[in-house]
Design a protein around this motif. Structure first.
Motif, PDB file in Angstrom:
ATOM      1  N   GLY A 211      57.243  46.232  34.438  1.00 28.77           N
ATOM      2  CA  GLY A 211      57.838  46.130  33.144  1.00 28.77           C
ATOM      3  C   GLY A 211      57.161  46.993  32.298  1.00 28.77           C
ATOM      4  O   GLY A 211      56.812  48.186  32.271  1.00 28.77           O
ATOM      5  N   PRO A 212      56.376  46.433  31.078  1.00 28.59           N
ATOM      6  CA  PRO A 212      56.130  47.139  30.180  1.00 28.59           C
ATOM      7  C   PRO A 212      54.657  47.510  30.390  1.00 28.59           C
ATOM      8  O   PRO A 212      53.889  48.057  29.354  1.00 28.59           O
ATOM      9  CB  PRO A 212      56.252  46.205  28.942  1.00 28.59           C
ATOM     10  N   PHE A 213      53.828  47.190  31.365  1.00 26.90           N
ATOM     11  CA  PHE A 213      52.355  47.248  31.664  1.00 26.90           C
ATOM     12  C   PHE A 213      52.113  48.093  32.744  1.00 26.90           C
ATOM     13  O   PHE A 213      52.956  48.370  33.760  1.00 26.90           O
ATOM     14  CB  PHE A 213      51.880  45.721  31.754  1.00 26.90           C
ATOM     15  N   ALA A 214      50.916  48.986  32.417  1.00 28.27           N
ATOM     16  CA  ALA A 214      50.463  49.529  33.747  1.00 28.27           C
ATOM     17  C   ALA A 214      49.188  49.010  33.905  1.00 28.27           C
ATOM     18  O   ALA A 214      48.501  48.486  33.089  1.00 28.27           O
ATOM     19  CB  ALA A 214      50.203  50.946  32.997  1.00 28.27           C
ATOM     20  N   TYR A 215      48.707  48.989  35.089  1.00 29.15           N
ATOM     21  CA  TYR A 215      47.637  48.540  35.667  1.00 29.15           C
ATOM     22  C   TYR A 215      46.760  49.355  36.349  1.00 29.15           C
ATOM     23  O   TYR A 215      47.240  50.362  37.295  1.00 29.15           O
ATOM     24  CB  TYR A 215      47.883  47.225  36.716  1.00 29.15           C
ATOM     25  N   ALA A 216      45.498  49.459  36.002  1.00 28.59           N
ATOM     26  CA  ALA A 216      44.475  50.265  36.609  1.00 28.59           C
ATOM     27  C   ALA A 216      43.026  49.914  36.964  1.00 28.59           C
ATOM     28  O   ALA A 216      42.836  48.899  36.275  1.00 28.59           O
ATOM     29  CB  ALA A 216      44.168  51.779  35.706  1.00 28.59           C
ATOM     30  N   ILE A 217      42.317  50.361  37.890  1.00 31.78           N
ATOM     31  CA  ILE A 217      40.855  49.818  37.846  1.00 31.78           C
ATOM     32  C   ILE A 217      40.079  50.920  38.126  1.00 31.78           C
ATOM     33  O   ILE A 217      40.389  51.995  38.539  1.00 31.78           O
ATOM     34  CB  ILE A 217      40.919  49.032  39.507  1.00 31.78           C
ATOM     35  N   ALA A 218      38.801  50.611  37.846  1.00 35.65           N
ATOM     36  CA  ALA A 218      37.711  51.567  37.680  1.00 35.65           C
ATOM     37  C   ALA A 218      36.545  51.310  38.519  1.00 35.65           C
ATOM     38  O   ALA A 218      36.235  49.953  38.746  1.00 35.65           O
ATOM     39  CB  ALA A 218      37.145  51.972  36.245  1.00 35.65           C
ATOM     40  N   TYR A 219      35.838  52.236  39.182  1.00 33.83           N
ATOM     41  CA  TYR A 219      34.440  51.779  39.636  1.00 33.83           C
ATOM     42  C   TYR A 219      33.313  51.477  38.735  1.00 33.83           C
ATOM     43  O   TYR A 219      33.380  52.245  37.461  1.00 33.83           O
ATOM     44  CB  TYR A 219      33.864  53.127  40.782  1.00 33.83           C
ATOM     45  N   ASN A 220      32.583  50.651  39.086  1.00 32.98           N
ATOM     46  CA  ASN A 220      31.458  50.127  38.021  1.00 32.98           C
ATOM     47  C   ASN A 220      32.309  49.819  36.556  1.00 32.98           C
ATOM     48  O   ASN A 220      31.730  50.034  35.357  1.00 32.98           O
ATOM     49  CB  ASN A 220      30.672  51.282  37.503  1.00 32.98           C
ATOM     50  N   GLY A 221      33.734  49.101  36.945  1.00 34.68           N
ATOM     51  CA  GLY A 221      34.270  48.882  35.396  1.00 34.68           C
ATOM     52  C   GLY A 221      35.286  47.666  35.750  1.00 34.68           C
ATOM     53  O   GLY A 221      34.759  46.553  36.077  1.00 34.68           O
ATOM     54  N   ASN A 222      36.302  47.861  35.296  1.00 34.41           N
ATOM     55  CA  ASN A 222      37.266  46.845  35.331  1.00 34.41           C
ATOM     56  C   ASN A 222      38.728  46.870  35.626  1.00 34.41           C
ATOM     57  O   ASN A 222      39.065  48.184  35.987  1.00 34.41           O
ATOM     58  CB  ASN A 222      37.752  46.340  33.640  1.00 34.41           C
ATOM     59  N   LEU A 223      39.408  45.889  36.133  1.00 35.49           N
ATOM     60  CA  LEU A 223      40.769  45.933  36.327  1.00 35.49           C
ATOM     61  C   LEU A 223      41.531  45.570  34.973  1.00 35.49           C
ATOM     62  O   LEU A 223      40.997  44.623  34.206  1.00 35.49           O
ATOM     63  CB  LEU A 223      41.195  44.950  37.301  1.00 35.49           C
ATOM     64  N   ALA A 224      42.406  46.383  34.476  1.00 30.85           N
ATOM     65  CA  ALA A 224      42.999  46.274  33.112  1.00 30.85           C
ATOM     66  C   ALA A 224      44.606  46.244  33.266  1.00 30.85           C
ATOM     67  O   ALA A 224      45.091  47.183  33.995  1.00 30.85           O
ATOM     68  CB  ALA A 224      42.479  47.394  32.214  1.00 30.85           C
ATOM     69  N   ALA A 225      45.097  45.550  32.354  1.00 32.63           N
ATOM     70  CA  ALA A 225      46.618  45.495  32.016  1.00 32.63           C
ATOM     71  C   ALA A 225      46.767  46.264  30.655  1.00 32.63           C
ATOM     72  O   ALA A 225      46.225  46.031  29.872  1.00 32.63           O
ATOM     73  CB  ALA A 225      47.352  44.341  32.130  1.00 32.63           C
ATOM     74  N   ILE A 226      47.470  47.416  30.755  1.00 34.75           N
ATOM     75  CA  ILE A 226      47.687  48.228  29.424  1.00 34.75           C
ATOM     76  C   ILE A 226      49.322  48.211  29.099  1.00 34.75           C
ATOM     77  O   ILE A 226      49.940  48.544  29.804  1.00 34.75           O
ATOM     78  CB  ILE A 226      47.173  49.775  29.614  1.00 34.75           C
ATOM     79  N   ASP A 227      49.415  47.832  27.776  1.00 35.94           N
ATOM     80  CA  ASP A 227      50.728  48.382  27.318  1.00 35.94           C
ATOM     81  C   ASP A 227      51.223  49.558  27.298  1.00 35.94           C
ATOM     82  O   ASP A 227      50.557  50.503  26.487  1.00 35.94           O
ATOM     83  CB  ASP A 227      50.806  47.693  25.758  1.00 35.94           C
TER      84      ASP A 227
END
Length: 392
Positions: free
Chosen positions: A253-269
């Motif tokens: 849909g309108p969101f992109a999802y990404a994850i980082a090492y030593n970081g976060n899982l995030a949903a981005i508009d």
């Protein structure tokens, strides 16, 4: 710029924290389960020596009733999905000797396979991108690029996009390999070995960066649209400051999802680059999703399911911690994951329960299973390719 593999990172971290003697080390043991079903193997074939012990993201590609698989050395095979029969095979090593006993240098294939525009594309550690005719395996073009190609290229908007270890993202013409534009990112002194495969959608190219950001570029020009922080480097040592976004962004849909090492899982508009939600998970493995959930294997090997809209955790499964799992693949009602010893694990995606396990080649799995209709395609380090039925 220094690249570090996850195995090296684990060793370094163990050294920093102090190691117990071998007599005191706790041996990893798989949890006891009673299989709720048996994994049904349809066929098995071999592709050269596979990727052996080297880092690789050589994932099989599927087109209609054909499976494309490559070995690190340079062999590329097209196999019939129904029975594994070879349709064609090609060796892409550049300097093939006339004499069969002469040793030819490995092509060091590592990034691929992409299927698009009537061709298949694969990249190498030597800094080449190679295009083969999808129907015959004949080489169409080969281009030298400014860096190692360690991740699968992406296709869209009439171009292919290749993310390189040198920090450059190239847009190339699919028929000729001609470079149309390039984007250069800042690369930290120390990074994980591997790059994010780009994702192309709605006239943009989404790519994870070693600086902990997710960026969107305009696909026809390479101009930056926006950049969002998935992780921010913290800590005193270079190890602690590793924040690579090495996985392929997913879009729903309108969101992109990404994850980082030593970081976060995030949903981005996607339209604005604003962070919708962010949760503290660390991973370098690919993520997966279905209509309701996102599935993550963190850097310790714990499996999670999270609600796509809110990021709220639905369940976690820690029983396979330390087994160097692949990323998860959604296969019907289950998640399928491989481990370093060649075990294929099936997890109930609604509950997180481990429901079945089958052992394959002991060289181990290094890449996620790939869905091909009602089958899964598995690929081990020693080059064993298997097709198994997805349980109903």
């Amino acid at each position: 710029m220094k690249k570090i593999t996850m195995a090296t990172l684990a060793l370094c971290m163990a050294t920093l924290m102090g190691c117990s003697s071998s007599d005191d080390e706790e041996e990893l043991v798989l949890p006891q389960i009673v299989n709720q079903f048996e994994t049904q193997v349809v066929w098995q074939e071999s592709v050269g020596n596979g990727v052996e012990h080297f880092f690789s993201r050589l994932s099989p590609a599927i087109y209609n009733d054909t499976v494309f698989v490559a070995s690190r050395e340079g062999q590329v095979h097209a196999l019939k999905l129904a029975n594994g029969d070879t349709l064609w095979k090609t060796d892409v090593r550049h300097d093939l000797s006339f004499w069969p006993w002469a040793k030819n240098e490995s092509a060091k294939l590592s990034g691929g396979i992409l299927q698009a525009y009537g061709k298949i594309y694969v990249g190498s550690e030597h800094g080449y991108v190679i295009a083969l005719d999808r129907e015959t395996g004949k080489e169409v073009w080969r281009k030298k690029v400014p860096g190692e190609s360690l991740s699968k290229p992406a296709a869209g908007d009439g171009l292919i996009f290749v993310n390189l270890a040198s920090g450059k993202l190239l847009a190339m013409h699919p028929d000729t390999g001609e470079e149309r534009w390039r984007f250069e990112q800042e690369v930290p002194a120390l990074t994980l070995r591997g790059q994010s495969s780009p994702t192309v959608a709605n006239g943009g190219v989404l790519v994870g960066l070693e600086t902990g950001k997710l960026s969107v570029l305009i696909s026809d020009s390479g101009y930056s649209a926006w950049s969002a922080d998935i992780a921010i480097a913290k800590g005193a040592s270079e190890f602690e400051r590793l924040v690579d976004v090495d996985t392929q962004p997913l879009i729903s849909g309108p969101f992109a999802y990404a994850i980082a090492y030593n970081g976060n899982l995030a949903a981005i508009d996607i339209r604005s680059g604003n962070v919708v939600w962010k949760r503290e998970y660390s991973s370098y493995r690919e993520i997966a999703m279905d209509a309701q959930s996102i599935y993550v294997v963190d850097s310790q090997g714990v499996i999670y399911a999270l609600d796509k809209d809110s990021g709220i955790e639905r369940w976690s499964q820690p029983a396979l911690r330390g087994w160097y799992l692949t990323g998860p693949t959604v296969a019907g009602d289950y998640l399928a994951l491989g481990d370093q010893e060649g075990n294929l694990h099936w997890v109930n995606k609604a509950t997180g329960e481990l429901v079945s396990r089958e052992d394959f080649d002991s060289s181990g799995f290094f890449i996620e299973p790939v869905v091909a209709g009602d089958k899964l395609i598995l690929y081990t380090r020693d080059g064993e390719v298997s097709a198994v039925e997805i349980p109903n």
